[in-house]
Write an enzyme that holds these catalytic residues in place. Structure first.
Site, PDB file in Angstrom:
ATOM      1  N   TYR A   1       0.844  -1.199   0.000  1.00  0.00           N
ATOM      2  CA  TYR A   1       0.000   0.000   0.000  1.00  0.00           C
ATOM      3  C   TYR A   1       0.887   1.260   0.000  1.00  0.00           C
ATOM      4  CZ  TYR A   1      -2.788   3.533   2.603  1.00  0.00           C
ATOM      5  OH  TYR A   1      -3.404   4.680   3.041  1.00  0.00           O
TER       6      TYR A   1
ATOM      7  N   ILE B   1      -7.023  -4.476   7.982  1.00  0.00           N
ATOM      8  CA  ILE B   1      -8.083  -3.523   7.638  1.00  0.00           C
ATOM      9  C   ILE B   1      -9.096  -4.109   6.639  1.00  0.00           C
ATOM     10  CG2 ILE B   1      -6.655  -2.410   5.859  1.00  0.00           C
ATOM     11  CD1 ILE B   1      -7.890   0.261   6.588  1.00  0.00           C
TER      12      ILE B   1
ATOM     13  N   LYS C   1     -12.807   0.151   5.524  1.00  0.00           N
ATOM     14  CA  LYS C   1     -13.049  -0.726   4.374  1.00  0.00           C
ATOM     15  C   LYS C   1     -14.210  -1.678   4.650  1.00  0.00           C
ATOM     16  CE  LYS C   1      -9.245   1.175   2.997  1.00  0.00           C
ATOM     17  NZ  LYS C   1      -9.179   2.199   1.969  1.00  0.00           N
TER      18      LYS C   1
ATOM     19  N   ASP D   1      -1.650  -5.619   9.513  1.00  0.00           N
ATOM     20  CA  ASP D   1      -2.699  -4.650   9.195  1.00  0.00           C
ATOM     21  C   ASP D   1      -3.858  -5.458   8.605  1.00  0.00           C
ATOM     22  OD1 ASP D   1      -4.364  -2.843   7.845  1.00  0.00           O
ATOM     23  OD2 ASP D   1      -2.726  -1.468   7.395  1.00  0.00           O
TER      24      ASP D   1
END
Ligand SMILES: Cc1ncc(COP(=O)(O)O)c(C=O)c1O
Length: 480
Positions: free
Chosen positions: A145, A232, A273, A230
């Site tokens: 990312y 998410i 998200k 992470d």
């Protein structure tokens, strides 16, 4: 400039990468169905707009939650007053319960181990502030990312050292790649502090398999370093293999029971998200390490979640009927949308890495490059942004080591807009292929203008070419 701090003016934030430049180009000429039908379609933004109707209906049925009320009585004054940085207990309970539900209730999260932050951006930055500083390295598998360059490096001064993953095994992490990254950091005189992974991956849209997660745990145990996961996108997994949290892997390993590795594994989460609420700015760090939780809680003063947001979401997430319907319906819609994109691209002779999660596909357009270089990737990207008018993200902005990959988002637009985007890309591939053919004819016959016979020949040839392309890609996909 001299009036500003060195940190404010240095460019380690990565904000000038093509990932963010694409957003700027989109802002200048945004597509709108009626007002600007020839504008740029935004496919570079990982937003989930597919299930807004579900929280909207919930709000209509539960007007107190968004109306600053409890049992019909106003609680405006209570919410307006300063809340301490430990967060509302009711919200922390509701959030950990939602996180467990997403993981099929195979993992339990203790609300006292959670630190609320204004989104995963803030959570990642704060966690890095707690773990690392200048002279330290964080190992991250590529592609990753693009926001991490800003979030992890800019204010902390820490460096990111890539764990090089390649398409040869579907970009999975290998032991050799981990060791290579570790040695590369040491050669640069950096002290490796952590490995950070995104599971499910942004930009790949894939979940990590248990072998990979075990490999990571074994690696961080051996090196005595931290592991940040992470998660998410954990609620976006729409097909198998199902999502496995790093916490589940730790809990299942006999060698981790009573081990200090629990103090070195940290999870980052956010509702941006899974619930499609990036504007609400709700994220969290989950850690069993008391020192990390205490330091991060003090730091959270820089990015608290507002009390009315916490109040509203604690009511919504405590409604188990809502959460269970939301999770399954949202995943069903993501799958449908993902399949539409994969199908549309396949019709244009373009294949995607097989994926089962996220709000995007990792798309291989290397056959459209004039040569296999990152310069050619950026040239192709410019064509796609300015001529095809689709903003997608080039793999180089995600630090991919192979030119020709692009991240294409599918959940931030209507089905009709996605169809239009697919139509544009098909026309582009067709004209790009005709140009290749014309080039070939001209080379064979000497330069001249193409005749109508050339054009119809070109069409037949092109159909064969696209067919050959898709079948060779299918073969490659099978090989993975
Ligand atoms: C892997 C990853 N981490 C963190 C973030 C930041 O999310 P938030 O909106 O919660 O700050 C994103 C957003 O795209 C992301 O993809």
């Amino acid at each position: 400039m001299g009036m500003l701090s060195r940190k404010a003016t240095c460019n380690s934030h990565g904000q000038d990468s093509s990932y963010f430049l694409g957003w700027q180009e989109y802002e200048k000429n945004p597509y709108h169905e009626t007002l600007n039908p020839t504008g740029i379609i935004q496919m570079g933004l990982a937003e989930n707009q597919l299930s807004f109707d579900l929280p909207e209906s919930w709000i209509a049925e539960n007007p107190d939650a968004a109306g600053f009320k409890r049992n019909g009585e106003s609680i405006f004054r209570e919410l307006a007053l300063f809340q301490d940085y430990h967060g509302l207990p009711a919200f922390k309970n509701a959030l950990v319960s939602f996180m467990s539900e997403i993981r099929g209730n195979k993992v339990n999260f203790d609300p006292s181990n959670i630190v609320l932050m204004a989104g995963a951006t803030s959570a990642n930055e704060t966690l890095m502030f707690c773990l690392a500083e200048a002279g330290d390295a964080i190992l991250i598998p590529t592609p990753y990312y693009p926001g991490f360059d800003r979030d992890l490096k800019w204010r902390t001064g820490a460096e990111i050292v890539p764990i090089q993953c390649t398409s040869s095994n579907g970009f999975r992490i290998t032991s050799a790649a981990l060791e290579e990254a570790y040695s590369a950091a040491q050669k640069r005189n950096l002290r490796v502090k952590a490995v950070l992974v995104t599971n499910p991956s942004n930009p790949l849209g894939t979940t990590m398999i248990k072998d990979e997660l075990n490999l990571l745990v074994t690696f961080v145990i051996a090196k005595g370093i931290h592991l940040v996961s992470d998660e998410i996108y954990s609620g976006t997994v729409f097909s198998s293999p199902s999502f496995t949290s790093i916490v589940e892997v730790l809990a299942g390993r006999p060698d981790c029971q009573g081990s200090d590795v629990w103090d070195r594994v940290h999870v980052v989460y956010s509702l941006s998200k899974d619930l499609g609420l990036p504007g609400f700015r709700v994220g969290a760090i989950y850690s069993s390490n008391r020192a990390v939780v205490d330091a991060a809680t003090k730091m959270s003063s820089f990015g608290l979640v507002s009390s009315q947001t916490q109040y509203f979401l604690s009511a919504m997430l405590s409604d188990k009927k809502f959460t269970s319907r939301y999770i399954s319906e949202n995943q069903r819609r993501l799958k449908t949308r993902h399949d539409s994109l994969v199908h549309g691209l396949k019709e244009a002779g373009i294949r995607c890495l097989e994926s089962n999660a996220g709000l995007f596909c990792w798309v291989d357009m290397s056959h459209l490059l004039r040569e296999k270089t990152f310069k050619a990737e950026i040239d192709l990207w410019k064509k796609i942004v300015y001529e095809v008018r689709l903003n997608i993200s080039p793999g180089s902005s995600c630090h991919c080591t192979e030119p020709g990959w692009f991240r294409v988002c599918f959940a931030n637009m209507t089905e009709e807009t996605l169809e239009l985007a697919m139509q544009r890309i098909k026309e582009f591939v067709a004209s790009a292929s005709s140009a290749i053919l014309r080039g070939g004819c001209e080379r064979r016959r000497g330069r001249r203008h193409p005749s109508s016979t050339d054009k119809s020949l070109g069409k037949k040839f092109l159909t064969k070419w696209v067919f050959r392309l898709s079948s060779s890609h299918l073969r490659e996909a099978d090989d993975r």
